[in-house]
Scaffold this motif. Structure first.
Motif, mmCIF file in Angstrom:
data_model
loop_
_atom_site.group_PDB
_atom_site.id
_atom_site.type_symbol
_atom_site.label_atom_id
_atom_site.label_comp_id
_atom_site.label_asym_id
_atom_site.label_seq_id
_atom_site.Cartn_x
_atom_site.Cartn_y
_atom_site.Cartn_z
ATOM 1 N N LYS A 134 -11.692 -10.199 -40.915
ATOM 2 C CA LYS A 134 -11.444 -9.048 -40.037
ATOM 3 C C LYS A 134 -10.637 -9.502 -38.807
ATOM 4 O O LYS A 134 -9.719 -8.812 -38.373
ATOM 5 N N HIS A 139 4.133 -6.284 -26.113
ATOM 6 C CA HIS A 139 2.820 -6.606 -25.562
ATOM 7 C C HIS A 139 1.886 -6.871 -26.742
ATOM 8 O O HIS A 139 1.870 -6.110 -27.711
ATOM 9 N N LYS A 148 2.198 -3.643 -35.953
ATOM 10 C CA LYS A 148 2.180 -2.202 -36.267
ATOM 11 C C LYS A 148 3.216 -1.465 -35.432
ATOM 12 O O LYS A 148 3.849 -0.518 -35.910
HETATM 13 N N1 CAA Z 1 -10.448 -8.334 -44.038
HETATM 14 C C1 CAA Z 1 -9.220 -7.971 -43.614
HETATM 15 N N2 CAA Z 1 -9.030 -6.996 -42.686
HETATM 16 C C2 CAA Z 1 -10.125 -6.360 -42.202
HETATM 17 C C3 CAA Z 1 -11.422 -6.694 -42.620
HETATM 18 C C4 CAA Z 1 -11.574 -7.736 -43.588
HETATM 19 N N3 CAA Z 1 -12.759 -8.118 -44.011
HETATM 20 N N4 CAA Z 1 -12.293 -5.900 -41.949
HETATM 21 C C5 CAA Z 1 -11.557 -5.092 -41.148
HETATM 22 N N5 CAA Z 1 -10.252 -5.372 -41.297
HETATM 23 C C6 CAA Z 1 -9.105 -4.778 -40.595
HETATM 24 C C7 CAA Z 1 -9.167 -3.263 -40.488
HETATM 25 O O1 CAA Z 1 -8.700 -2.628 -41.657
HETATM 26 C C8 CAA Z 1 -8.271 -3.042 -39.291
HETATM 27 O O2 CAA Z 1 -6.929 -3.174 -39.670
HETATM 28 P P1 CAA Z 1 -5.954 -1.894 -39.653
HETATM 29 O O3 CAA Z 1 -6.043 -1.333 -38.248
HETATM 30 O O4 CAA Z 1 -4.613 -2.468 -39.957
HETATM 31 O O5 CAA Z 1 -6.489 -0.971 -40.666
HETATM 32 C C9 CAA Z 1 -8.551 -4.261 -38.404
HETATM 33 O O6 CAA Z 1 -9.173 -5.221 -39.255
HETATM 34 C C10 CAA Z 1 -9.499 -3.947 -37.265
HETATM 35 O O7 CAA Z 1 -10.605 -3.299 -37.808
HETATM 36 P P2 CAA Z 1 -11.313 -2.096 -37.056
HETATM 37 O O8 CAA Z 1 -10.297 -1.117 -36.552
HETATM 38 O O9 CAA Z 1 -12.416 -1.588 -37.904
HETATM 39 O O10 CAA Z 1 -11.893 -2.907 -35.803
HETATM 40 P P3 CAA Z 1 -12.782 -2.430 -34.611
HETATM 41 O O11 CAA Z 1 -13.329 -1.082 -34.825
HETATM 42 O O12 CAA Z 1 -13.742 -3.539 -34.381
HETATM 43 O O13 CAA Z 1 -11.773 -2.295 -33.374
HETATM 44 C C11 CAA Z 1 -10.101 -2.674 -31.764
HETATM 45 C C12 CAA Z 1 -10.541 -2.929 -33.215
HETATM 46 C C13 CAA Z 1 -10.140 -1.183 -31.476
HETATM 47 C C14 CAA Z 1 -8.692 -3.153 -31.595
HETATM 48 C C15 CAA Z 1 -11.053 -3.434 -30.806
HETATM 49 O O14 CAA Z 1 -10.917 -4.808 -31.017
HETATM 50 C C16 CAA Z 1 -10.785 -3.129 -29.355
HETATM 51 O O15 CAA Z 1 -11.311 -2.176 -28.777
HETATM 52 N N6 CAA Z 1 -9.960 -3.984 -28.686
HETATM 53 C C17 CAA Z 1 -9.630 -3.832 -27.263
HETATM 54 C C18 CAA Z 1 -8.621 -2.715 -27.012
HETATM 55 C C19 CAA Z 1 -7.228 -3.076 -27.440
HETATM 56 O O16 CAA Z 1 -6.858 -4.227 -27.589
HETATM 57 N N7 CAA Z 1 -6.372 -2.045 -27.633
HETATM 58 C C20 CAA Z 1 -4.993 -2.259 -27.974
HETATM 59 C C21 CAA Z 1 -4.099 -1.187 -27.421
HETATM 60 S S1 CAA Z 1 -4.337 -1.036 -25.644
HETATM 61 C C22 CAA Z 1 -3.423 -2.317 -24.979
HETATM 62 O O17 CAA Z 1 -2.564 -2.837 -25.613
HETATM 63 C C23 CAA Z 1 -3.745 -2.761 -23.598
HETATM 64 C C24 CAA Z 1 -4.607 -3.985 -23.662
HETATM 65 O O18 CAA Z 1 -4.105 -5.104 -23.674
HETATM 66 C C25 CAA Z 1 -6.061 -3.809 -23.751
#
Ligand code: CAA
Length: 384
Positions: free
Chosen positions: A32, A233, A242
């Protein structure tokens, strides 16, 4: 007049956490993080390292005494500031021994702050061609133990010296911005960690990119085909990929820019998010790891700060830019001290204990070139 980045330096803390270990501790499939986020390690800063010490260290790695006499503006972009009033740039100015007749300020707009700093630096050099501006992007990204954003934490600083006739990148004058009043990621004054609407933030990142890029194309007549590489970024590398995919209409261009993209995330993958510095760390990674670039190549940039402000701009690589880079950065990164998840939880989340008068109690000593030594009457005292 040609204005841009003359030197670029990077500093990172000494500790590193393998995200496979974090995945095991959180009962998550390691793929993940490794495949889903394209992130493999994250940099861990101890309590004695902050945006001031990391920023000073990054700047010290590139500045000569002559630079310190010519710099008349120090700008620190950050979203993990250590003081609500006093700018980190003032302390860094002092730690580095920059000549006194300088302006030192901190700029805030989430991960976008240092990009605004770069634009201000360019305007300043246009009016004062003999001066130099130090722009530092320094951040410690902490979301909290077992939080949604935990695997996207990190720490580090990028320092850039902006001058006339730069040695690395000439900044073009094609900047396009967008502002959106949204709450995708924010940190109220009394909160230790940011609040984040994770999925919404990822959607906003991409939507701001696609709409701003449409505007950029209309305004400048340029398209992705005009660029040798794109630096975005990087909150976590998959987000940038993406973004690139969302604006690439042509398959060949996407393939070519994706090859550059993977070179541009090599450092980000082992550092994690460094908020304001992430885009510039990605630029450094591209420069130091790509064999496909040549002088004159145009590089496109997408800076995004939650909240939200974004900017698309570009620059042109200067003849001989390779001479300003480091060859052994990855070897240095591989020298970091690996910590267990238990150690990470203790080191990264340790807090300074103060007595009633605001003096620190039992703060560990830190022999790094720049470190927080103590707190005296609520004043942070650093050594260099
Ligand atoms: N094998 C391969 N891939 C897997 C997997 C596995 N076993 N399990 C999950 N994945 C993939 C999912 O399919 C997903 O990929 P896609 O989006 O391509 O489909 C990816 O792993 C992440 O999975 P989830 O979306 O389920 O993960 P999550 O719910 O834990 O949340 C997140 C991910 C929202 C980014 C979280 O880490 C988060 O809140 N991060 C902080 C906020 C952030 O970075 N936002 C980015 C935009 S804002 C910005 O850029 C400003 C900044 O710096 C904060």
């Amino acid at each position: 007049m040609k204005i841009g980045i003359d030197k670029i330096g990077f500093a990172f803390p000494e500790f590193v956490l393998d995200l496979a270990d974090l995945a095991a501790a959180r009962n998550v499939d390691p793929n993940k993080f490794k495949v889903g986020l394209l992130q493999s390690e994250m940099a861990i800063a101890p309590v004695t390292q902050d945006i001031v010490t990391l920023g000073a260290q990054a700047a010290a790695s590139i500045l000569t005494e002559e630079d310190k006499q010519a710099i008349d503006m120090v700008i620190v972009g950050t979203e993990s500031s250590v003081d609500q009033s006093k700018a980190a740039a003032v302390v860094i100015h002092s730690l580095l021994g920059i000549q006194p007749f300088a302006r030192s300020i901190e700029m805030k707009e989430a991960c976008y702050g240092a990009t605004a700093g770069l634009s201000l630096a360019k305007t300043h050099i246009a009016q004062n061609p003999d001066s130099k501006v130090l722009v530092i992007a320094s951040d410690i990204a902490k979301y909290g133990i077992a939080s949604g954003g935990e695997p996207t934490q990190g720490a580090g600083a990028v320092a850039m010296l902006v001058t006339a006739d730069p040695s690395i990148l000439v900044l073009n004058s094609d900047n396009v911005c967008q502002t959106r009043d949204i709450y995708d990621f924010w940190r109220p004054n009394d909160d230790k960690y940011p609040r984040v609407d994770g999925k919404y933030s990822t959607e906003q990142y991409t939507d701001c990119l696609t709409t701003t890029f449409d505007y950029y194309k209309k305004k400048t007549g340029k398209d992705l085909e005009d660029f040798a590489a794109m630096c975005l970024h990087i909150p976590f590398p998959k987000q940038g990929l993406k973004g690139l995919r969302a604006i690439a209409a042509n398959e060949d261009t996407l393939t070519r820019l994706t090859d550059r993209f993977y070179e541009a995330i090599i450092y980000n993958q082992v550092i994690g998010n460094i908020y304001t510095g992430s885009i510039f760390l990605s630029f450094l990674s591209l420069l130091e790891n790509s064999q496909a670039l040549t002088a004159g190549d145009e590089i496109l940039f997408y800076s995004y700060g939650s909240g939200a402000v974004c900017e698309i701009f570009s620059g042109s690589l200067v003849e001989g830019y390779q001479a300003s880079l480091q060859e052994k950065r990855m070897a240095d990164l591989n020298q970091r001290t690996k910590v267990s998840v238990e150690e990470y939880e203790k080191i990264f989340f340790e807090e300074i204990v103060l007595d009633e008068a605001g003096n620190s109690i039992d703060l560990n000593s830190d022999e790094s070139p720049y470190a927080l030594e103590k707190v005296v009457e609520f004043k942070r005292i650093y050594h260099s």
